[in-house]
Design an enzyme around this catalytic site. Structure first.
Site, short mmCIF file in Angstrom:
data_model
loop_
_atom_site.label_atom_id
_atom_site.label_comp_id
_atom_site.label_asym_id
_atom_site.label_seq_id
_atom_site.Cartn_x
_atom_site.Cartn_y
_atom_site.Cartn_z
N LYS A 166 0.86 -1.18 0.00
CA LYS A 166 0.00 0.00 0.00
C LYS A 166 0.90 1.24 0.00
O LYS A 166 2.02 1.15 0.44
CB LYS A 166 -0.90 0.02 1.25
CG LYS A 166 -1.67 -1.28 1.51
CD LYS A 166 -2.91 -1.37 0.67
CE LYS A 166 -3.67 -2.66 1.00
NZ LYS A 166 -4.83 -2.89 0.17
N LYS A 168 -2.03 1.34 -2.63
CA LYS A 168 -2.12 0.40 -3.75
C LYS A 168 -1.84 1.07 -5.09
O LYS A 168 -1.38 0.42 -6.02
CB LYS A 168 -3.47 -0.30 -3.74
CG LYS A 168 -4.67 0.62 -3.77
CD LYS A 168 -5.94 -0.16 -4.07
CE LYS A 168 -6.59 -0.76 -2.86
NZ LYS A 168 -7.89 -1.38 -3.18
N HIS A 285 -6.79 -13.53 -7.08
CA HIS A 285 -7.59 -12.56 -6.33
C HIS A 285 -9.02 -12.60 -6.83
O HIS A 285 -9.26 -12.79 -8.02
CB HIS A 285 -7.01 -11.15 -6.48
CG HIS A 285 -7.59 -10.19 -5.49
ND1 HIS A 285 -8.84 -9.63 -5.65
CD2 HIS A 285 -7.13 -9.72 -4.31
CE1 HIS A 285 -9.10 -8.85 -4.61
NE2 HIS A 285 -8.08 -8.89 -3.78
#
EC number: 4.1.1.39
Length: 466
Positions: A166, A168, A285
């Protein structure tokens, strides 16, 4: 005169067959059906079976050129849903001949392609599928699976640790690689591209791949452990996706990543085949899953998407946390976690598993827990998910007050402490906080993390209860 009777006839006359004995080769589906007022459940269930197999809205003369009995889907059982008015679980059996071998795309196009906009239904949800052995065997499944992954990484007896980099979006490739290095150097096994990191103007994919590869090799040299970074190969075209996967292989990194729902099952299966042939692990994902699986009465349950992914191919998949910021009811989550990892899963309605599923030695998928988790969750995560899992702390690593590497150290120390406590027979559920406190006495990094996140909770009622 014509040889058939034209006109519209009720679906249930043809497609509702309560006397049907299901075959071992049938694909079975459990639908949660909410009929429109005045539509009997038998008609609604039969309509679902018809529209997702051979039926159309009227009698057609070409029906006479084939054997409907051989090819039609059948609604063979209906039960009311307890505690819900006007909801029924309708079980449908599909003959295997209706599906192309090795194609998740075709399976979904048939079973859920058309029927969800059907006017006789107020809502429709696919709760579970039973994939017969004969069909399972037409898929290659995960490129490598859990055991091969452990052997490749030389990591045993504990969950694996990850971290999503992050912010991101917005980092340059060099700064991104620096964050990767710090996390891996601190003790994580993996770092991860966020799902929407593809190839944007501020960081093109090839630059990112090169800097991340450098970070991996540097961290490996300094720690003596094998490291990885999930390089997101998802792209606008399949050709571009494969180009990125080839580049990752040439850099010698261990793992790439794909967003399987936005990328699509066809692209995913192609990538999985490439990964298997070229020794790459594949991290999956599930971006977009909640669009499909969030509503209780309409869409598809995630366990169906999880089964489909195991068939299409992936070595890791995100599966909720039970404890963090994203939704997940414990028993239901563990139900589909078992469907991902185990070889044989018994029907168990209390965990949302409608059918016994035999994967006949298809490799398993590691569930990934991520989303709003931090060191205080470690005992619960270790207990709930067990060794065969990846625990991913994004903010829970990078949010450490001393920086990324100490954040990684804190997570690794917490994990090792929990695994050791469990192996010594301690009860993680009861003594979890105590175990973390003890470990933080000799790890200043963990102590600092404990202090930062001691009061953070994401407590909302789950949406999905049986």
């Amino acid at each position: 005169s014509v040889g058939f009777k034209a006109g519209v006839k009720e679906y249930k006359l043809t497609y509702y067959t309560p006397e049907y004995e299901v075959k071992d080769t049938d694909i079975l589906a459990a639908f949660r059906v909410t009929p429109q007022p005045g539509v009997p459940p038998e008609e609604a269930g039969a309509a679902v079976a018809a529209e997702s197999s051979t039926g159309t809205w009227t009698t057609v003369w070409t029906d006479g050129l084939t054997s409907l009995d051989r090819y039609k889907g059948r609604c063979y059982h209906i039960e009311p849903v307890l505690g819900e008015e006007d909801q029924y679980i309708c079980y449908v059996a599909y003959p295997l001949d209706l599906f192309e071998e090795g194609s998740v795309t075709n399976m979904f196009t048939s079973i859920v392609g058309n029927v969800f906009g059907f006017k006789a239904l107020r809502a429709l949800r696919l709760e579970d599928l039973r994939i017969p052995i004969a069909y399972v065997k037409t898929f290659e499944g995960p490129p490598h699976g859990i055991q091969v992954e452990r052997d490749k990484l030389n990591k045993y007896g504990r969950p694996l640790l990850g971290c999503t980099i992050k912010p991101k979006l917005g980092l340059s490739a060099k700064n991104y690689g620096r964050a990767v290095y710090e996390c891996l150097r601190g003790g994580l096994d993996f770092t991860k591209d966020d799902e929407n990191v593809n190839s944007q103007p501020f960081m093109r994919w090839r630059d990112r791949f090169l800097f991340c590869a450098e970070a991996i090799y540097k961290a490996q040299a300094e720690t003596g452990e094998i490291k990885g970074h999930y390089l997101n190969a998802t792209a606008g075209t399949c050709e571009e996706m494969m180009k990125r996967a080839v580049c990752a292989r040439e850099l010698g990194v261990p793992i790439v990543m794909h967003d399987y729902l936005t990328g699509g099952f066809t692209a995913n299966t192609s990538l999985a085949h490439y990964c298997r042939d070229n020794g790459l692990l594949l991290h999956i994902h599930r971006a977009m899953h909640a669009v499909i699986d969030r509503q209780k009465n309409h869409g598809m349950h995630f366990r169906v998407l999880a089964k489909a992914l195991r068939m299409s191919g992936g070595d890791h998949i995100h599966a909720g946390t039970v404890v963090g910021k994203l939704e997940g009811e414990r028993d239901i989550t563990l139900g589909f976690v078992d469907l991902l990892r185990d070889d044989f899963i018994e029907k168990d309605r209390s965990r949302g598993i409608y059918f016994t599923q035999d994967w006949v030695s298809m490799p398993g998928v590691l569930p990934v827990a991520s989303g709003g988790i931090h060191v205080w969750h470690m005992p619960a995560l270790t207990e709930i998910f067990g060794d065969d899992s990846v625990l991913q702390f994004g903010g829970g690593t990078l949010g450490h007050p001393w920086g990324n590497a100490p954040g990684a150290v804190a997570n690794r120390v917490a994990l090792e402490a929990c695994v050791q406590a469990r192996n010594e027979g301690r009860d993680l559920a009861r003594e979890g906080n105590e175990i973390i406190r003890e470990a933080s006495k000799w790890s200043p990094e963990l102590a600092a993390a404990c202090e930062v996140w001691k009061a953070i909770k994401f407590e909302f009622d789950a949406v999905d209860n049986l």
